[in-house]
Design a protein around this motif. Structure first.
Motif, short mmCIF file in Angstrom:
data_model
loop_
_atom_site.label_atom_id
_atom_site.label_comp_id
_atom_site.label_asym_id
_atom_site.label_seq_id
_atom_site.Cartn_x
_atom_site.Cartn_y
_atom_site.Cartn_z
N GLY A 33 -14.00 -19.78 28.08
CA GLY A 33 -13.64 -20.59 29.03
C GLY A 33 -12.81 -19.60 30.02
N ILE A 34 -12.58 -19.92 31.42
CA ILE A 34 -11.88 -19.31 32.22
C ILE A 34 -10.63 -20.07 32.77
N GLU A 35 -10.46 -21.20 32.76
CA GLU A 35 -9.44 -22.21 33.10
C GLU A 35 -8.25 -22.74 32.20
N CYS A 196 -20.24 -33.22 39.87
CA CYS A 196 -19.93 -32.31 40.87
C CYS A 196 -20.03 -30.58 40.63
N ASP A 197 -20.15 -30.24 39.40
CA ASP A 197 -20.28 -28.92 38.90
C ASP A 197 -21.03 -28.77 37.74
N LEU A 198 -22.33 -29.49 37.93
CA LEU A 198 -23.28 -29.59 36.75
C LEU A 198 -24.05 -28.20 36.66
N PHE A 199 -23.31 -27.08 36.28
CA PHE A 199 -24.56 -25.92 36.35
C PHE A 199 -24.75 -25.79 34.84
N ARG A 200 -25.70 -24.60 34.65
CA ARG A 200 -26.38 -24.35 33.42
C ARG A 200 -25.22 -24.15 32.27
N ASP A 201 -24.06 -23.65 32.71
CA ASP A 201 -23.01 -23.40 31.72
C ASP A 201 -22.41 -24.65 31.38
N ASN A 202 -22.54 -25.79 32.08
CA ASN A 202 -21.73 -27.08 31.56
C ASN A 202 -22.71 -28.03 31.04
N VAL A 203 -24.00 -27.43 30.40
CA VAL A 203 -24.64 -28.36 29.76
C VAL A 203 -25.22 -27.76 28.28
N PHE A 219 -20.86 -31.16 29.81
CA PHE A 219 -19.30 -31.22 29.67
C PHE A 219 -18.58 -30.59 30.92
N ASP A 220 -17.49 -30.45 30.70
CA ASP A 220 -16.66 -29.77 32.03
C ASP A 220 -16.66 -30.66 32.90
N PHE A 221 -16.12 -32.08 32.98
CA PHE A 221 -15.92 -32.80 34.05
C PHE A 221 -14.56 -32.73 34.91
N TYR A 222 -14.15 -31.29 35.03
CA TYR A 222 -12.79 -31.33 35.51
C TYR A 222 -13.14 -31.05 37.05
N PHE A 223 -13.99 -31.20 37.60
CA PHE A 223 -14.35 -31.00 39.23
C PHE A 223 -14.67 -32.51 39.44
N ALA A 224 -15.07 -33.55 38.58
CA ALA A 224 -15.64 -34.67 38.83
C ALA A 224 -15.06 -35.48 40.02
N ARG A 285 -20.28 -25.68 49.53
CA ARG A 285 -19.12 -25.95 48.71
C ARG A 285 -18.83 -24.69 47.63
N PHE A 286 -19.96 -24.13 47.07
CA PHE A 286 -19.56 -23.22 46.33
C PHE A 286 -19.37 -21.74 46.78
N TRP A 287 -20.06 -21.54 47.90
CA TRP A 287 -19.81 -20.43 48.61
C TRP A 287 -18.54 -20.19 49.10
N SER A 289 -15.68 -21.70 47.73
CA SER A 289 -14.77 -21.83 46.77
C SER A 289 -14.84 -20.44 45.95
N ARG A 290 -16.10 -19.82 46.10
CA ARG A 290 -16.06 -18.47 45.31
C ARG A 290 -15.37 -17.39 46.37
N LEU A 291 -15.33 -17.64 47.59
CA LEU A 291 -14.75 -16.99 48.45
C LEU A 291 -13.33 -16.76 48.38
N PRO A 305 -13.79 -13.40 38.87
CA PRO A 305 -14.29 -14.51 39.86
C PRO A 305 -15.78 -14.28 40.23
N HIS A 306 -16.38 -15.41 40.35
CA HIS A 306 -17.88 -15.60 40.49
C HIS A 306 -18.26 -14.92 41.81
N ASP A 307 -19.65 -14.41 41.92
CA ASP A 307 -19.95 -13.62 43.11
C ASP A 307 -20.30 -14.56 44.38
N1 LIG Z 1 -19.48 -23.69 38.55
C1 LIG Z 1 -18.55 -22.95 39.57
C2 LIG Z 1 -17.36 -22.27 38.89
C3 LIG Z 1 -16.69 -23.75 38.33
O1 LIG Z 1 -15.93 -23.24 37.18
P1 LIG Z 1 -16.39 -23.67 35.82
O2 LIG Z 1 -15.07 -24.02 35.22
O3 LIG Z 1 -17.61 -24.47 35.66
O4 LIG Z 1 -16.82 -22.36 35.11
C4 LIG Z 1 -19.41 -21.62 40.36
O5 LIG Z 1 -20.14 -21.11 39.64
O6 LIG Z 1 -18.99 -21.15 41.23
#
Ligand SMILES: N[C@@H](CCOP(=O)(O)O)C(=O)O
Ligand SMILES: Nc1ncnc2c1ncn2[C@@H]1O[C@H](COP(=O)(O)OP(=O)(O)O)[C@@H](O)[C@H]1O
Length: 327
Positions: A33-35, A196-203, A219-224, A285-287, A289-291, A305-307
């Motif tokens: 985890g990072i948060e 709102c953040d259902l990326f590969r690493d949250n499934v 999982f990881d519903f903390y941006f819902a 949205r993710f550009w 937040s990553r910036l 930080p993500h790229d």
């Molecule tokens: N998925 C987002 C980052 C959100 O943080 P996480 O807690 O899901 O790692 C991104 O890739 O920018």
């Protein structure tokens, strides 16, 4: 090792006296985890083993967390595979540990698959649609806190750090999204609580005996938050259905996800007409937040930080795609 708040097994044993989860047989920190500070917790009750995840929240507050935790509880009760928050003896699902908010949820089976194929995408699409429908009668409300108002507030903060070409793209896209969000078509798009953040690493997926994969859960519903359902779908497609180096859409995986989603919740005309706009919104949205994470890190917790360039590429790749979706 991303356990920011250290806690010993003895402390947990004491804390767990307010729960009815059995006795601890294993307790270990989760490195990835990072948060938040996360721990796998195994207990035994009446001869049966139970697996949980204990989370100590490092950023979110007691006031903010109920929306997310009760949403998970609501979805779980509706048969969606998400972590179920455990109640303490007094009924609370959010308590205090080491002076911070903390919760225990059920551990989902499986592991993330970071190289998904069409069958993974279809399962995610199908469950995402079921999750959207199951959220309709969730009675708490919170908007997606990373939507247009946040973009409008954050873009001026990151502009000084990027070159003129990126500034022009960011400003032009924000203006495009302001027009889209202001349109009658946008207002009419169906909405509800979204991940709102259902990326590969949250499934998570479980391996099956025939060599396939079965969805273990989200999982990881903390941006819902409440948003347009199409936005949630676009977030998924922008992560699950792309060629990672270029950001280009992979039509086979995208069709698999969209067909499976639409088989549960058919898309409306306005949703099909504005598909490209929504893919762009999800990329923006993710550009942003990553910036923001990259140039304005708020604390030492963002270890890596993500790229941001990844979502800049995705946005550029979405700007000229046909706007109408045929599903
Ligand atoms: N998925 C987002 C980052 C959100 O943080 P996480 O807690 O899901 O790692 C991104 O890739 O920018
Ligand atoms: N309910 C759960 N079931 C199974 N594994 C989980 C669960 N919650 C978290 N994890 C595991 O913990 C890791 C870190 O969780 P994550 O939510 O990404 O942490 P953070 O919010 O700190 O970034 C995940 O990659 C996953 O392996």
């Amino acid at each position: 090792m991303a356990v920011f708040t250290a806690v010993s097994q003895a402390e947990i044993e004491l804390w767990l006296q307010d729960y009815d989860l059995g006795s601890i047989t294993d307790f270990r920190g989760i490195a990835s985890g990072i948060e938040n500070s996360n721990f796998f917790l195994t207990t035994e009750r009446d001869g049966v083993t139970h697996q949980y995840v204990l989370t100590i929240f490092e950023r979110l507050t007691f006031e903010q967390l109920p929306f997310y935790l009760y949403f998970m509880q609501h979805l779980h009760a509706a048969g969606i595979a998400v972590p179920a928050p455990m109640q303490a003896r007094d009924g609370a699902i959010l308590r205090q540990l080491k002076g911070k908010p903390a919760t225990i949820v059920t551990r989902l089976p499986g592991a993330s698959d970071l190289t998904p194929g069409p069958l993974h995408c279809a399962q995610v699409g199908e469950m995402l649609a079921r999750m959207h429908l199951a959220g309709v009668d969730y009675d708490r409300h919170q908007p997606n806190l990373r939507s247009l108002p946040w973009w409008e507030e954050t873009v001026p903060q990151v502009l000084p750090f990027i070159d003129a070409d990126k500034q022009a793209l960011l400003q032009a896209e924000l203006a495009h999204q302001q027009r889209f969000f202001g349109s009658a078509d946008y207002a009419a798009l169906p909405a509800g609580p979204c991940h709102c953040d259902l990326f590969r690493d949250n499934v998570l997926f479980q391996a099956t005996a025939d060599g396939g994969s079965r969805l273990g859960g989200f999982f990881d519903f903390y941006f819902a938050g409440v948003d347009k359902w199409l936005f949630d779908l676009a977030v998924c497609v922008n992560d699950w259905c792309i060629d990672l180096p270029t950001g280009r859409l992979d039509d086979v995986r995208m069709d698999a996800m969209l067909q499976a989603y639409a088989a549960v919740r058919p898309l409306g005309d306005a949703e099909r007409r504005h598909w490209a706009d929504m893919l762009r919104a999800a990329a923006l949205r993710f550009w942003i937040s990553r910036l923001w994470d990259f140039y304005l890190p708020r604390d030492a917790h963002m270890l890596q930080p993500h790229d941001p360039a990844h979502f800049e590429r995705i946005l550029r790749a979405r700007i000229n795609i046909p706007s109408v979706l045929h599903v």
